[in-house]
Design a protein around this motif. Structure first.
Motif, mmCIF file in Angstrom:
data_model
loop_
_atom_site.group_PDB
_atom_site.id
_atom_site.type_symbol
_atom_site.label_atom_id
_atom_site.label_comp_id
_atom_site.label_asym_id
_atom_site.label_seq_id
_atom_site.Cartn_x
_atom_site.Cartn_y
_atom_site.Cartn_z
ATOM 1 N N ARG A 181 0.833 -1.206 0.000
ATOM 2 C CA ARG A 181 0.000 0.000 0.000
ATOM 3 C C ARG A 181 0.872 1.262 0.000
ATOM 4 O O ARG A 181 0.506 2.272 -0.604
ATOM 5 N N TYR B 243 -6.139 -14.238 -8.874
ATOM 6 C CA TYR B 243 -6.426 -14.569 -7.479
ATOM 7 C C TYR B 243 -6.582 -16.083 -7.308
ATOM 8 O O TYR B 243 -6.040 -16.668 -6.356
ATOM 9 N N LEU C 238 -2.010 -7.133 -7.051
ATOM 10 C CA LEU C 238 -2.177 -5.880 -6.312
ATOM 11 C C LEU C 238 -1.646 -4.696 -7.108
ATOM 12 O O LEU C 238 -2.109 -3.571 -6.943
ATOM 13 N N ASP D 260 -7.901 -3.432 -4.495
ATOM 14 C CA ASP D 260 -7.960 -4.766 -3.892
ATOM 15 C C ASP D 260 -9.387 -5.194 -3.566
ATOM 16 O O ASP D 260 -9.713 -5.504 -2.417
ATOM 17 N N GLN E 4 -9.559 -8.715 -1.938
ATOM 18 C CA GLN E 4 -8.840 -8.946 -0.671
ATOM 19 C C GLN E 4 -7.590 -9.812 -0.872
ATOM 20 O O GLN E 4 -7.277 -10.699 -0.076
ATOM 21 N N GLY F 97 -4.669 -8.691 -0.538
ATOM 22 C CA GLY F 97 -3.753 -8.324 0.539
ATOM 23 C C GLY F 97 -3.927 -9.199 1.757
ATOM 24 O O GLY F 97 -2.948 -9.527 2.453
#
Length: 350
Positions: free
Chosen positions: A165, A285, A308, A314, A317, A319
Protein backbone atom coordinates in the motif's frame (compact mmCIF):
# COMPACT_ATOMS: atom_id res chain seq x y z
CA UNK A 1 30.86 -21.90 6.50
CA UNK A 2 29.56 -20.67 9.84
CA UNK A 3 26.93 -23.15 10.96
CA UNK A 4 26.20 -25.70 13.64
CA UNK A 5 25.39 -29.38 13.09
CA UNK A 6 22.41 -28.99 15.41
CA UNK A 7 20.57 -26.41 13.34
CA UNK A 8 21.71 -26.47 9.71
CA UNK A 9 20.34 -29.93 8.73
CA UNK A 10 16.92 -28.90 10.00
CA UNK A 11 16.92 -25.66 8.07
CA UNK A 12 18.36 -27.26 4.95
CA UNK A 13 15.59 -29.85 5.07
CA UNK A 14 13.00 -27.09 5.40
CA UNK A 15 14.41 -25.20 2.42
CA UNK A 16 14.54 -28.44 0.41
CA UNK A 17 10.89 -29.21 1.13
CA UNK A 18 9.86 -25.75 -0.01
CA UNK A 19 12.08 -25.96 -3.10
CA UNK A 20 10.44 -29.28 -3.95
CA UNK A 21 6.97 -27.77 -3.50
CA UNK A 22 7.80 -24.78 -5.71
CA UNK A 23 9.43 -26.74 -8.52
CA UNK A 24 8.11 -30.30 -8.27
CA UNK A 25 11.63 -31.75 -8.59
CA UNK A 26 11.19 -34.07 -5.60
CA UNK A 27 12.64 -33.81 -2.10
CA UNK A 28 15.90 -35.74 -2.65
CA UNK A 29 16.93 -33.70 -5.69
CA UNK A 30 15.93 -30.49 -3.92
CA UNK A 31 17.99 -31.45 -0.86
CA UNK A 32 21.02 -32.15 -3.05
CA UNK A 33 20.64 -28.70 -4.61
CA UNK A 34 20.45 -27.10 -1.17
CA UNK A 35 23.57 -28.95 0.02
CA UNK A 36 25.49 -27.95 -3.12
CA UNK A 37 24.74 -24.31 -2.34
CA UNK A 38 25.29 -24.55 1.42
CA UNK A 39 27.93 -21.82 1.58
CA UNK A 40 25.72 -19.27 -0.19
CA UNK A 41 22.70 -20.24 1.85
CA UNK A 42 24.49 -19.87 5.16
CA UNK A 43 25.35 -16.30 4.24
CA UNK A 44 21.81 -15.57 5.37
CA UNK A 45 23.03 -16.20 8.94
CA UNK A 46 24.34 -18.98 11.15
CA UNK A 47 20.85 -19.67 12.48
CA UNK A 48 18.36 -19.37 9.65
CA UNK A 49 14.99 -18.02 10.73
CA UNK A 50 11.88 -18.05 8.55
CA UNK A 51 12.94 -14.98 6.60
CA UNK A 52 16.48 -16.32 6.13
CA UNK A 53 15.17 -19.61 4.75
CA UNK A 54 12.84 -17.68 2.48
CA UNK A 55 15.66 -15.55 1.09
CA UNK A 56 17.77 -18.67 0.55
CA UNK A 57 14.92 -20.22 -1.40
CA UNK A 58 14.64 -17.12 -3.58
CA UNK A 59 18.35 -17.43 -4.36
CA UNK A 60 17.95 -21.09 -5.34
CA UNK A 61 14.95 -20.29 -7.54
CA UNK A 62 16.84 -17.43 -9.18
CA UNK A 63 13.90 -15.16 -8.51
CA UNK A 64 14.10 -11.47 -9.22
CA UNK A 65 14.24 -9.90 -5.77
CA UNK A 66 13.81 -6.44 -7.24
CA UNK A 67 10.06 -6.70 -7.61
CA UNK A 68 8.67 -8.71 -4.70
CA UNK A 69 9.37 -10.43 -1.43
CA UNK A 70 9.96 -9.61 2.23
CA UNK A 71 13.58 -8.62 1.70
CA UNK A 72 14.84 -6.50 -1.16
CA UNK A 73 11.48 -6.75 -2.92
CA UNK A 74 9.79 -5.00 -0.03
CA UNK A 75 11.81 -1.89 -0.88
CA UNK A 76 11.00 -1.87 -4.59
CA UNK A 77 7.91 -1.83 -6.79
CA UNK A 78 7.58 -2.65 -10.50
CA UNK A 79 7.13 0.16 -12.97
CA UNK A 80 5.05 -1.97 -15.31
CA UNK A 81 3.13 -5.23 -15.20
CA UNK A 82 5.16 -8.38 -15.81
CA UNK A 83 3.21 -11.27 -17.32
CA UNK A 84 2.67 -14.20 -15.00
CA UNK A 85 2.28 -16.49 -18.00
CA UNK A 86 5.84 -15.76 -19.13
CA UNK A 87 7.25 -17.31 -15.96
CA UNK A 88 4.80 -19.89 -14.64
CA UNK A 89 2.93 -21.54 -17.46
CA UNK A 90 4.45 -24.16 -19.68
CA UNK A 91 1.69 -26.77 -19.92
CA UNK A 92 0.44 -27.95 -23.31
CA UNK A 93 -3.12 -27.00 -22.40
CA UNK A 94 -2.05 -23.46 -21.58
CA UNK A 95 -0.18 -23.06 -24.85
CA UNK A 96 -3.16 -24.41 -26.80
CA UNK A 97 -5.40 -21.82 -25.14
CA UNK A 98 -3.00 -19.00 -26.02
CA UNK A 99 -2.68 -20.14 -29.64
CA UNK A 100 -6.46 -20.49 -30.04
CA UNK A 101 -7.10 -17.04 -28.59
CA UNK A 102 -4.43 -15.52 -30.84
CA UNK A 103 -5.76 -17.27 -33.93
CA UNK A 104 -9.32 -16.08 -33.26
CA UNK A 105 -8.24 -12.47 -33.85
CA UNK A 106 -11.52 -11.23 -32.39
CA UNK A 107 -9.98 -9.16 -29.62
CA UNK A 108 -9.62 -5.43 -29.41
CA UNK A 109 -6.60 -3.70 -28.03
CA UNK A 110 -6.29 -2.69 -24.40
CA UNK A 111 -8.29 0.52 -24.05
CA UNK A 112 -7.55 3.58 -21.89
CA UNK A 113 -10.57 4.67 -19.87
CA UNK A 114 -9.72 8.37 -19.90
CA UNK A 115 -9.36 8.66 -16.13
CA UNK A 116 -6.74 8.01 -13.47
CA UNK A 117 -6.52 5.93 -10.33
CA UNK A 118 -5.80 8.26 -7.39
CA UNK A 119 -4.31 6.55 -4.30
CA UNK A 120 -4.66 9.60 -2.04
CA UNK A 121 -7.35 7.81 -0.04
CA UNK A 122 -4.55 5.68 1.42
CA UNK A 123 -2.91 8.75 2.95
CA UNK A 124 -6.25 9.65 4.54
CA UNK A 125 -6.33 6.13 6.05
CA UNK A 126 -2.91 6.64 7.65
CA UNK A 127 -0.65 4.95 5.11
CA UNK A 128 2.83 6.50 5.02
CA UNK A 129 4.49 6.90 1.58
CA UNK A 130 7.89 5.36 1.00
CA UNK A 131 11.04 7.26 0.12
CA UNK A 132 12.48 5.22 -2.72
CA UNK A 133 15.69 7.24 -2.84
CA UNK A 134 16.49 7.21 0.86
CA UNK A 135 17.53 10.14 3.05
CA UNK A 136 21.21 9.94 2.14
CA UNK A 137 20.93 9.66 -1.63
CA UNK A 138 22.70 12.32 -3.64
CA UNK A 139 20.70 13.41 -6.68
CA UNK A 140 23.91 14.36 -8.49
CA UNK A 141 25.66 11.07 -7.80
CA UNK A 142 27.02 9.28 -10.85
CA UNK A 143 25.48 5.86 -11.52
CA UNK A 144 27.78 4.68 -14.28
CA UNK A 145 29.28 1.93 -12.17
CA UNK A 146 27.16 -0.95 -10.88
CA UNK A 147 27.37 -1.53 -7.13
CA UNK A 148 29.57 -4.43 -6.10
CA UNK A 149 26.89 -5.96 -3.90
CA UNK A 150 23.42 -5.28 -2.50
CA UNK A 151 23.34 -3.24 0.66
CA UNK A 152 22.94 -5.76 3.54
CA UNK A 153 20.39 -3.44 5.12
CA UNK A 154 18.09 -4.02 2.14
CA UNK A 155 18.30 -7.77 2.65
CA UNK A 156 16.88 -7.60 6.14
CA UNK A 157 13.35 -8.99 6.32
CA UNK A 158 10.55 -6.47 6.45
CA UNK A 159 7.64 -7.34 8.70
CA UNK A 160 5.08 -5.27 6.81
CA UNK A 161 2.74 -7.54 4.83
CA UNK A 162 0.76 -4.47 3.74
CA UNK A 163 3.81 -2.53 2.61
CA UNK A 164 2.51 -2.72 -0.95
CA UNK A 165 0.00 0.00 0.00
CA UNK A 166 2.89 2.34 0.74
CA UNK A 167 4.30 1.67 -2.72
CA UNK A 168 0.92 2.34 -4.30
CA UNK A 169 0.64 5.66 -2.48
CA UNK A 170 4.19 6.68 -3.38
CA UNK A 171 3.67 5.90 -7.06
CA UNK A 172 0.85 8.45 -7.25
CA UNK A 173 -1.96 8.67 -9.85
CA UNK A 174 -1.88 6.10 -12.64
CA UNK A 175 -3.94 5.71 -15.83
CA UNK A 176 -6.90 3.33 -15.87
CA UNK A 177 -7.32 0.71 -18.61
CA UNK A 178 -9.88 -1.91 -19.56
CA UNK A 179 -9.25 -5.28 -21.18
CA UNK A 180 -11.19 -6.41 -24.27
CA UNK A 181 -14.82 -7.40 -23.71
CA UNK A 182 -14.08 -10.67 -25.52
CA UNK A 183 -12.52 -11.98 -22.29
CA UNK A 184 -15.94 -11.98 -20.56
CA UNK A 185 -18.96 -14.25 -20.92
CA UNK A 186 -22.38 -12.85 -21.71
CA UNK A 187 -24.61 -12.43 -18.63
CA UNK A 188 -27.15 -15.03 -19.77
CA UNK A 189 -24.37 -17.56 -20.40
CA UNK A 190 -22.98 -16.88 -16.93
CA UNK A 191 -26.41 -17.49 -15.37
CA UNK A 192 -26.85 -20.66 -17.41
CA UNK A 193 -23.62 -22.10 -16.05
CA UNK A 194 -24.64 -21.38 -12.47
CA UNK A 195 -27.88 -23.32 -12.95
CA UNK A 196 -26.28 -26.43 -14.45
CA UNK A 197 -25.04 -29.42 -12.43
CA UNK A 198 -21.20 -29.48 -12.20
CA UNK A 199 -20.73 -32.19 -14.84
CA UNK A 200 -22.99 -30.49 -17.36
CA UNK A 201 -21.48 -27.09 -16.58
CA UNK A 202 -17.98 -28.43 -17.28
CA UNK A 203 -19.13 -29.74 -20.67
CA UNK A 204 -20.80 -26.42 -21.47
CA UNK A 205 -17.66 -24.47 -20.52
CA UNK A 206 -15.59 -26.67 -22.82
CA UNK A 207 -17.98 -25.81 -25.64
CA UNK A 208 -17.69 -22.12 -24.81
CA UNK A 209 -13.88 -22.12 -24.84
CA UNK A 210 -13.94 -23.85 -28.23
CA UNK A 211 -16.38 -21.29 -29.64
CA UNK A 212 -14.90 -18.25 -27.84
CA UNK A 213 -11.17 -18.92 -27.37
CA UNK A 214 -10.59 -15.41 -25.99
CA UNK A 215 -13.20 -15.84 -23.22
CA UNK A 216 -10.83 -16.08 -20.27
CA UNK A 217 -13.81 -16.03 -17.91
CA UNK A 218 -14.88 -19.45 -19.20
CA UNK A 219 -11.66 -20.97 -17.85
CA UNK A 220 -12.12 -19.18 -14.52
CA UNK A 221 -15.66 -20.53 -14.22
CA UNK A 222 -14.47 -24.04 -15.07
CA UNK A 223 -11.93 -23.89 -12.25
CA UNK A 224 -14.52 -22.54 -9.82
CA UNK A 225 -17.04 -25.24 -10.77
CA UNK A 226 -14.37 -27.90 -10.32
CA UNK A 227 -13.44 -26.64 -6.85
CA UNK A 228 -17.08 -26.29 -5.77
CA UNK A 229 -17.85 -29.85 -6.86
CA UNK A 230 -14.81 -31.12 -4.96
CA UNK A 231 -16.00 -29.35 -1.81
CA UNK A 232 -19.42 -30.96 -2.17
CA UNK A 233 -17.76 -34.38 -2.42
CA UNK A 234 -15.58 -33.69 0.62
CA UNK A 235 -12.42 -33.65 -1.51
CA UNK A 236 -11.41 -30.02 -0.95
CA UNK A 237 -8.00 -31.06 0.42
CA UNK A 238 -7.18 -33.46 -2.41
CA UNK A 239 -3.99 -32.40 -4.19
CA UNK A 240 -5.28 -33.60 -7.55
CA UNK A 241 -8.26 -31.26 -7.18
CA UNK A 242 -6.01 -28.22 -6.77
CA UNK A 243 -3.75 -29.37 -9.61
CA UNK A 244 -6.73 -29.54 -11.97
CA UNK A 245 -7.99 -26.11 -10.89
CA UNK A 246 -4.51 -24.74 -11.49
CA UNK A 247 -4.65 -25.87 -15.14
CA UNK A 248 -7.81 -23.87 -15.81
CA UNK A 249 -6.72 -20.78 -13.89
CA UNK A 250 -3.45 -20.81 -15.84
CA UNK A 251 -5.39 -20.90 -19.10
CA UNK A 252 -7.54 -17.96 -17.99
CA UNK A 253 -4.54 -15.81 -17.09
CA UNK A 254 -2.61 -16.79 -20.20
CA UNK A 255 -5.51 -15.99 -22.54
CA UNK A 256 -6.02 -12.59 -20.88
CA UNK A 257 -2.32 -11.90 -21.33
CA UNK A 258 -2.23 -12.64 -25.07
CA UNK A 259 0.30 -10.02 -26.27
CA UNK A 260 -2.04 -8.43 -28.83
CA UNK A 261 -4.67 -7.88 -26.16
CA UNK A 262 -2.40 -7.07 -23.26
CA UNK A 263 0.63 -5.02 -24.27
CA UNK A 264 3.21 -4.16 -21.66
CA UNK A 265 1.88 -0.74 -20.84
CA UNK A 266 3.61 1.59 -18.41
CA UNK A 267 2.07 2.05 -15.00
CA UNK A 268 -1.61 1.49 -15.74
CA UNK A 269 -4.16 -0.18 -13.48
CA UNK A 270 -7.01 -2.56 -14.33
CA UNK A 271 -9.69 -1.77 -11.75
CA UNK A 272 -12.26 -4.39 -10.77
CA UNK A 273 -15.11 -1.98 -11.56
CA UNK A 274 -14.41 -2.48 -15.28
CA UNK A 275 -16.22 -5.78 -15.90
CA UNK A 276 -13.92 -6.87 -18.72
CA UNK A 277 -10.96 -6.72 -16.31
CA UNK A 278 -12.51 -9.22 -13.91
CA UNK A 279 -11.60 -12.46 -15.75
CA UNK A 280 -7.89 -11.70 -15.50
CA UNK A 281 -8.14 -10.46 -11.90
CA UNK A 282 -10.19 -13.50 -10.84
CA UNK A 283 -7.78 -15.79 -12.65
CA UNK A 284 -4.77 -14.29 -10.88
CA UNK A 285 -6.43 -14.57 -7.48
CA UNK A 286 -7.48 -18.16 -8.14
CA UNK A 287 -4.00 -19.06 -9.31
CA UNK A 288 -2.49 -17.54 -6.15
CA UNK A 289 -4.99 -19.37 -3.95
CA UNK A 290 -4.10 -22.69 -5.59
CA UNK A 291 -0.39 -21.99 -5.11
CA UNK A 292 -1.03 -21.24 -1.44
CA UNK A 293 -2.93 -24.51 -0.96
CA UNK A 294 -0.10 -26.38 -2.69
CA UNK A 295 2.42 -24.72 -0.33
CA UNK A 296 4.09 -22.92 -3.24
CA UNK A 297 4.20 -19.74 -1.19
CA UNK A 298 6.84 -17.92 -3.22
CA UNK A 299 4.79 -18.45 -6.35
CA UNK A 300 1.62 -17.32 -4.55
CA UNK A 301 3.33 -14.18 -3.30
CA UNK A 302 4.62 -13.24 -6.72
CA UNK A 303 1.17 -13.61 -8.28
CA UNK A 304 -0.48 -11.62 -5.48
CA UNK A 305 2.02 -8.77 -5.77
CA UNK A 306 1.29 -8.53 -9.48
CA UNK A 307 -2.44 -8.71 -8.85
CA UNK A 308 -2.18 -5.88 -6.31
CA UNK A 309 -0.18 -3.88 -8.83
CA UNK A 310 -3.02 -4.19 -11.35
CA UNK A 311 -5.88 -3.66 -8.88
CA UNK A 312 -4.50 -1.66 -5.94
CA UNK A 313 -8.02 -1.00 -4.61
CA UNK A 314 -7.96 -4.77 -3.89
CA UNK A 315 -11.59 -5.69 -4.40
CA UNK A 316 -10.77 -9.39 -3.94
CA UNK A 317 -8.84 -8.95 -0.67
CA UNK A 318 -5.61 -10.23 -2.19
CA UNK A 319 -3.75 -8.32 0.54
CA UNK A 320 -5.40 -10.53 3.17
CA UNK A 321 -4.28 -13.66 1.33
CA UNK A 322 -0.79 -12.16 1.04
CA UNK A 323 -0.63 -11.87 4.83
CA UNK A 324 -1.59 -15.53 5.16
CA UNK A 325 0.98 -16.61 2.59
CA UNK A 326 3.81 -14.73 4.27
CA UNK A 327 2.83 -16.12 7.68
CA UNK A 328 2.77 -19.66 6.26
CA UNK A 329 6.24 -19.12 4.77
CA UNK A 330 7.58 -18.10 8.19
CA UNK A 331 7.89 -14.37 7.53
CA UNK A 332 7.53 -12.40 10.76
CA UNK A 333 4.20 -10.61 11.01
CA UNK A 334 3.84 -7.29 12.83
CA UNK A 335 2.08 -6.96 16.16
CA UNK A 336 -0.91 -4.73 15.42
CA UNK A 337 -1.20 -3.72 19.08
CA UNK A 338 2.26 -2.15 19.19
CA UNK A 339 1.76 0.11 16.21
CA UNK A 340 4.88 -1.42 14.60
CA UNK A 341 4.56 -2.14 10.90
CA UNK A 342 3.19 -0.24 7.97
CA UNK A 343 2.22 3.04 9.58
CA UNK A 344 -1.48 2.41 9.24
CA UNK A 345 -4.32 1.27 11.42
CA UNK A 346 -6.18 -2.02 11.34
CA UNK A 347 -8.91 -0.61 9.11
CA UNK A 348 -6.48 0.48 6.41
CA UNK A 349 -4.55 -2.78 6.51
CA UNK A 350 -7.56 -5.08 6.44
Amino acid sequence: MSTTPRTSPTHFSRIARRLSNETGVGYQKALATVQENADRIMQQGPRLDGAGCDMALRFLLRQDLEFWGPGVGAHMWPQQYHSVSMELMHSGLCMEAIEAASAARDQDELQPCGRTFDPSYLAAAGVVPLNYDGPDDDEDEEWDEEPEEIDPELLKPVDEPDRWRRHVLTQGPRPVYRLPAAHSLLPDVREELLRLPPEEAAVRVEQLTAAQPAAAEAYVVRAEIHLAAARDRGQARDRTVWAEARRWYECAVAVAEVPLAFPMYDGGVLPWQEESNQPLLRGLYGLALVADREKRWNCAEMILMRLLYLDPADEQQAGTLLREVRAAAGIVQPDETTGHGNGQGEEAGA
